[in-house]
Design a protein around this motif. Sequence first.
Motif, PDB file in Angstrom:
ATOM      1  N   UNK A   1       0.815  -1.195   0.000  1.00 34.98           N
ATOM      2  CA  UNK A   1       0.000   0.000   0.000  1.00 34.98           C
ATOM      3  C   UNK A   1       0.846   1.240   0.000  1.00 34.98           C
TER       4      UNK A   1
ATOM      5  N   UNK B   1       1.760   2.077  -3.206  1.00 33.98           N
ATOM      6  CA  UNK B   1       0.670   2.609  -4.011  1.00 33.98           C
ATOM      7  C   UNK B   1       0.307   4.034  -3.605  1.00 33.98           C
TER       8      UNK B   1
ATOM      9  N   UNK C   1       0.583   7.841  -2.944  1.00 31.01           N
ATOM     10  CA  UNK C   1       1.370   8.911  -3.514  1.00 31.01           C
ATOM     11  C   UNK C   1       0.488  10.041  -3.960  1.00 31.01           C
ATOM     12  N   UNK C   2       1.055  11.170  -4.161  1.00 32.81           N
ATOM     13  CA  UNK C   2       0.249  12.326  -4.522  1.00 32.81           C
ATOM     14  C   UNK C   2       0.038  12.375  -6.014  1.00 32.81           C
ATOM     15  N   UNK C   3      -0.922  11.604  -6.456  1.00 34.52           N
ATOM     16  CA  UNK C   3      -1.230  11.570  -7.871  1.00 34.52           C
ATOM     17  C   UNK C   3      -1.740  12.897  -8.349  1.00 34.52           C
TER      18      UNK C   3
ATOM     19  N   UNK D   1      -2.800   8.461 -20.372  1.00 32.00           N
ATOM     20  CA  UNK D   1      -3.379   7.581 -19.365  1.00 32.00           C
ATOM     21  C   UNK D   1      -4.890   7.676 -19.475  1.00 32.00           C
TER      22      UNK D   1
ATOM     23  N   UNK E   1      -8.409   7.030 -18.152  1.00 31.16           N
ATOM     24  CA  UNK E   1      -9.078   6.726 -16.896  1.00 31.16           C
ATOM     25  C   UNK E   1     -10.549   6.519 -17.187  1.00 31.16           C
TER      26      UNK E   1
ATOM     27  N   UNK F   1     -18.509  10.217 -10.582  1.00 35.37           N
ATOM     28  CA  UNK F   1     -17.064  10.320 -10.674  1.00 35.37           C
ATOM     29  C   UNK F   1     -16.667  11.669 -11.268  1.00 35.37           C
TER      30      UNK F   1
ATOM     31  N   UNK G   1      -8.193  13.943  -0.912  1.00 33.98           N
ATOM     32  CA  UNK G   1      -7.323  14.587  -1.896  1.00 33.98           C
ATOM     33  C   UNK G   1      -6.230  15.393  -1.193  1.00 33.98           C
TER      34      UNK G   1
ATOM     35  N   UNK H   1      -3.480  13.469  -0.170  1.00 28.08           N
ATOM     36  CA  UNK H   1      -2.728  12.835  -1.249  1.00 28.08           C
ATOM     37  C   UNK H   1      -3.063  11.368  -1.409  1.00 28.08           C
ATOM     38  N   UNK H   2      -4.271  10.985  -1.052  1.00 24.66           N
ATOM     39  CA  UNK H   2      -4.645   9.570  -1.069  1.00 24.66           C
ATOM     40  C   UNK H   2      -5.441   9.163  -2.303  1.00 24.66           C
ATOM     41  N   UNK H   3      -5.715  10.105  -3.210  1.00 25.96           N
ATOM     42  CA  UNK H   3      -6.495   9.741  -4.394  1.00 25.96           C
ATOM     43  C   UNK H   3      -5.656   8.811  -5.269  1.00 25.96           C
ATOM     44  N   UNK H   4      -6.343   7.853  -5.858  1.00 26.91           N
ATOM     45  CA  UNK H   4      -5.715   6.815  -6.667  1.00 26.91           C
ATOM     46  C   UNK H   4      -4.810   5.906  -5.843  1.00 26.91           C
ATOM     47  N   UNK H   5      -5.100   5.799  -4.560  1.00 26.54           N
ATOM     48  CA  UNK H   5      -4.452   4.780  -3.737  1.00 26.54           C
ATOM     49  C   UNK H   5      -5.559   3.996  -3.032  1.00 26.54           C
ATOM     50  N   UNK H   6      -5.160   2.906  -2.390  1.00 16.17           N
ATOM     51  CA  UNK H   6      -6.154   2.113  -1.665  1.00 16.17           C
ATOM     52  C   UNK H   6      -6.418   2.645  -0.264  1.00 16.17           C
ATOM     53  N   UNK H   7      -5.672   3.656   0.135  1.00 16.47           N
ATOM     54  CA  UNK H   7      -5.786   4.108   1.526  1.00 16.47           C
ATOM     55  C   UNK H   7      -7.210   4.552   1.917  1.00 16.47           C
TER      56      UNK H   7
ATOM     57  N   UNK I   1     -14.858   6.092  -7.022  1.00 16.28           N
ATOM     58  CA  UNK I   1     -14.538   7.491  -6.793  1.00 16.28           C
ATOM     59  C   UNK I   1     -13.044   7.696  -6.552  1.00 16.28           C
TER      60      UNK I   1
ATOM     61  N   UNK J   1     -10.307   5.611  -7.073  1.00 19.47           N
ATOM     62  CA  UNK J   1      -9.271   5.052  -7.942  1.00 19.47           C
ATOM     63  C   UNK J   1      -9.370   5.671  -9.325  1.00 19.47           C
ATOM     64  N   UNK J   2      -8.223   5.906  -9.923  1.00 22.08           N
ATOM     65  CA  UNK J   2      -8.201   6.479 -11.269  1.00 22.08           C
ATOM     66  C   UNK J   2      -7.544   5.538 -12.279  1.00 22.08           C
ATOM     67  N   UNK J   3      -6.504   4.848 -11.841  1.00 20.03           N
ATOM     68  CA  UNK J   3      -5.744   4.011 -12.765  1.00 20.03           C
ATOM     69  C   UNK J   3      -6.408   2.657 -12.929  1.00 20.03           C
ATOM     70  N   UNK J   4      -6.609   2.279 -14.187  1.00 21.06           N
ATOM     71  CA  UNK J   4      -7.268   1.007 -14.466  1.00 21.06           C
ATOM     72  C   UNK J   4      -6.586  -0.152 -13.760  1.00 21.06           C
TER      73      UNK J   4
ATOM     74  N   UNK K   1      -5.446  -0.411 -11.032  1.00 20.59           N
ATOM     75  CA  UNK K   1      -5.738  -0.510  -9.597  1.00 20.59           C
ATOM     76  C   UNK K   1      -7.187  -0.892  -9.323  1.00 20.59           C
ATOM     77  N   UNK K   2      -7.984  -1.030 -10.370  1.00 19.20           N
ATOM     78  CA  UNK K   2      -9.421  -1.236 -10.171  1.00 19.20           C
ATOM     79  C   UNK K   2      -9.732  -2.567  -9.501  1.00 19.20           C
TER      80      UNK K   2
END
Lengths: 461, 318, 298
Positions: free
Chosen positions: A26, A29, A31-33, A95, A97, A108, C145, C148-154, C230, C232-235, C237-238
């Motif tokens: 985790x 995974x 990070x500040x996207x 990318x 999405x 979304x 956001x 900094x947790x967007x697009x992570x599983x956190x 909501x 996750x952004x990267x496929x 990681x879906x």
Amino acid sequence: MSESKQKKVSRRDFLRVTTTTATGVLLAACGAVTAPDVGTTGGTDASSVPAPAAEAPAPGKVVLRLHERTIPYKVEYWKELGAKFAETHPNVELKVEADGVGNPYNEKMLTSLAGGTIGDMFWLVDVENYDTFRAKGVLAPLDPFIEADGYDLSQYLPNVIDFYKRDGKQYILPTGVHNGPENLFYNRDMFEAAGLPTPQSPDWTWDEFAETATRLTNADEKVFGANIPVGWSEAQIVVARSYGGDILDKEGKTSTLLTEPTVAAFNLMSDLINERKANPRPAEIMEGGANKMFAAGKLGMYMSGPWDVYVLRELIAENSLNWDMTLVPKGPAGRKGQLVSEGYAVPTTSKNQQLAWEFIKLMCSPEEGVARIAKGFISPPRKDAILDPKLMEDPMYAMYADELVNNTAASPTLPHNARTSEFFQLLITGFDSIWLGKGSVQDTLTEVDRQLTALLAKPLP
Amino acid sequence: MGADARQKPLVAPGARTQGHQQGKTGRREAVWGLIFISPWLIGFLVFQVGPMLASLYLSFTQYDSLTAPRWIGLENYRYMFTGDELFLTSLWVTISYTLFVVPLGVGGSLLSALLLSQPIRGRALFRALFFIPSITPAVASIFVWTWLLNPHYGLINYLLGLIGIAGPYWLGDPAWARTSLVLLSLWAAVGGTTMITFIAALQNIPQHLYEAAEIDGAGAFKRFVHVTFPMLTPTIFFNVILGIIGSFQQFTIAYVATNGGPLYSTYFYVLHLYLKAFRFFEMGYASALAWILFFILLMFTFLQFRYSSRWVHYDAEV
Amino acid sequence: MAQTTHTRALPTRVGRAGPAPRTVLVYGLATLLAAFFAMPFFWALLTSFKTANQIYLFPPNWIPRPFAPQNWVVVWTIVPLARFFWNTVVVTVISLIGQLLSASLVAYGFARFRFPYRSQLFLLVLSTLMLPQHITLIPTYVLFKNLGWIDTYLPLIVPWFLGGGAFSIFLLRQFYMTIPLDLDEAAKIDGASYFTIYRMIILPLSKTALLALAILGFIWHWNDFLGPLIYLQSTEKFTVSIGLNFLRTSGFVSMGAAPITEHYLMAASLLATLPVLILFVVAQRQMVAGITLTGIKG
């Protein structure tokens, strides 16, 4: 908003918690996207990137984010296009999405817009949210890029381009267009068995349509003669327009439901359903849609968009049902359609607007338009793509393309304003009593007109 | 044995809890209690209270999710009660749905749990079959159900037709649509979460209570009334509370299967709220709707707790 | 001791002369209800073996002809299902651990301790369920956001370690409150700490409840749609639930032709259901309730 204060207080707690509970996977995974940081908007010299977390891209690499609502096949196509784009922009990685189709796209999209994390391009279908987004300053105007490139718009259908122009600014360069449910698919076998002449555009009228539908109907076999998809506002509008009416006036400000032509159009649809019983009610349509019902041999003819050519070819291959396509009948005001287009908006929050523009240009190139049509998707509204000679060899496609390009006057865009979604929701539910045979056309239209007028009088959100 | 002797209200003024404590021991107990609930407290303060307060604030604003909210005082609430025709419609749809779904759902689950706690052959298989709906992804089950319920081409009316019954329009008929959704919800819920909690609760009933009852000569029915039912009341209470909260928030099935129609017969309260928030750019108004719902549910829950001591039996209430 | 010692129902002592009417009733009812519950499942199973042009035939053909088992293979290539499965396993397992750990502690606090404003606090726990999830979606999103947790599983995992959710707390509290207090008191006299009581008495005696919660929590995380959608952004990681949404095309795409995918959707849905079903079948063996209605001590 109030949680930013919250955040400062608790950030250290979070870090402690996450480091003790989260596993290495985790943390990797994490990070500040979303920090769309100091990146330049330059197409070639961008040095800094909104970094996607999991796979840290090489320094100097720009990730261009496309937010899409679509199906897997189309995602694949965008990825191929991304690879093509990388040939001319080696430092750029596209990318895609995508979250799949359907209603969740709205959640979304709006959440990401509110959070400022939408990326560099996001999918937009014309009337639904466009007015609101433009009015709220969400969309970056494309004129600076169009001017700087001297981009040639002459091949574009002017009605589509103009739709996205407001106060002299171009907000969207549309990537796709079609003219709505203006096609009529019919079951040749059924017409032959009934000894009826097949629909002949451009002379066919709604009266002939209704008469034929009645004769094709066979209640015992659960066969309906025709389907005007009355549960779908776009179809109601096509019929209303062919009578000379519409739902709203051109400015999208006043209800025109009670005008004589509109009432006549609703009378036709009500008559088909309630008196002739030749048209299924929305609830009577087979699960999966009218195209499935048609393929199962339960529908003599139906109104739909050009995409159903491809769906029917896939559905019917082995059933060997003979079918064909023509255009919808004409009413007192002639034959009408309605213009629908889609595009990829560049949000004002994007730090890669120049690159997004470059990519949109690639999407809108005639070659890609032709490639998309060949895959069953839709083309940008440009004549050199739509009228591609190879594509025009397909007679069904040619019929649709010719109508789209050469009869633009017949297909204005749908009525729209900054409450489009809301009044369409009203139109979908409001006419139920007509389709259920529970209220007269006049009474129902009067009631919906009252609600619609009240809605239009509300201040814009 | 019985649920009679307990009359202590659960939701009582804080004074009561302090009154019983004797100095140091009481304080020590209180501190440890707070330590044990602290994970929740932290989580609540960090992740939940901020967004909740934000939505409360937004309910007094005009907010489109795209630009900054604008304070409009009580205007949203005023409009809700005086201008929004669909507010009461959707509230009534939701209440009438809840009136059927909660009693039938909890009752059905309880009966199913009792049934599947019998020493019958193939019990594991039966349990799995009952349980299947709650693990079938909604996209699949709604697809299958709308197909099954199609008036002309669906399996159910096809089968009814074979025995000479003309089936209704189901989801397409205002008189049947809500019933259809109740049916669909019961299908999805009866063998699921609620049933599992009941099976677990049945398992937890000490065997010696039954043995004692049997020695006293109690028959099957008496054992149910005097042992099983009282011991199940905490779980029944749990399921009723959460059932009401859940059914007041129902909207997915209506959104996907009927879009609120026909004639608003399935236009749920939260569907109204959702459309306002995510389709019509009225997040401020939607927040006001949400907070009215919040207070309705809070009141319901409070009253249920207040009167729970009359019928809910706990072995160990402190 | 609250816990029953026997775990499995013994054969009945009556009914040798043939099935009693009550037995017939029990089996009949169970079969009828099972058919009702499982019918859509079997329809989905049949559909998953059909070719595109068989799905909507009327009257329906029950047995897929031609039989298309390849759907179950093809579906892995349309969407990266294997990847999605692995992601879902990671999110589900970690969240579930957090949920069970923290909810069992918090419920213990609410069930066994007296402290000021306990009732009010408990109502506050439940009140977190009373605002529709959608209304706090944007503020919560902004919060994550800023972290900094967007697009992570956190966002999908960390909150579960902090409380485990009102459902879990409430459920366990209800069970704890049926465990007799004498046991605590006895342990206290022996000098056991509160934590020891939790570990040595409360947890072992709530095994069934924890197991039930594990099953329900697993399903919840496994099927959660809104959270992954909501945050996750990267496929890559879906999770599976988003993967299924990719296959749901019919009636939703007006922009271009949508290929028929219902048979794939059904195959993927059943694949997604399988792990939960297996888990359930295994776990429910531990839930052998010690009561009978038939008048025979099980």
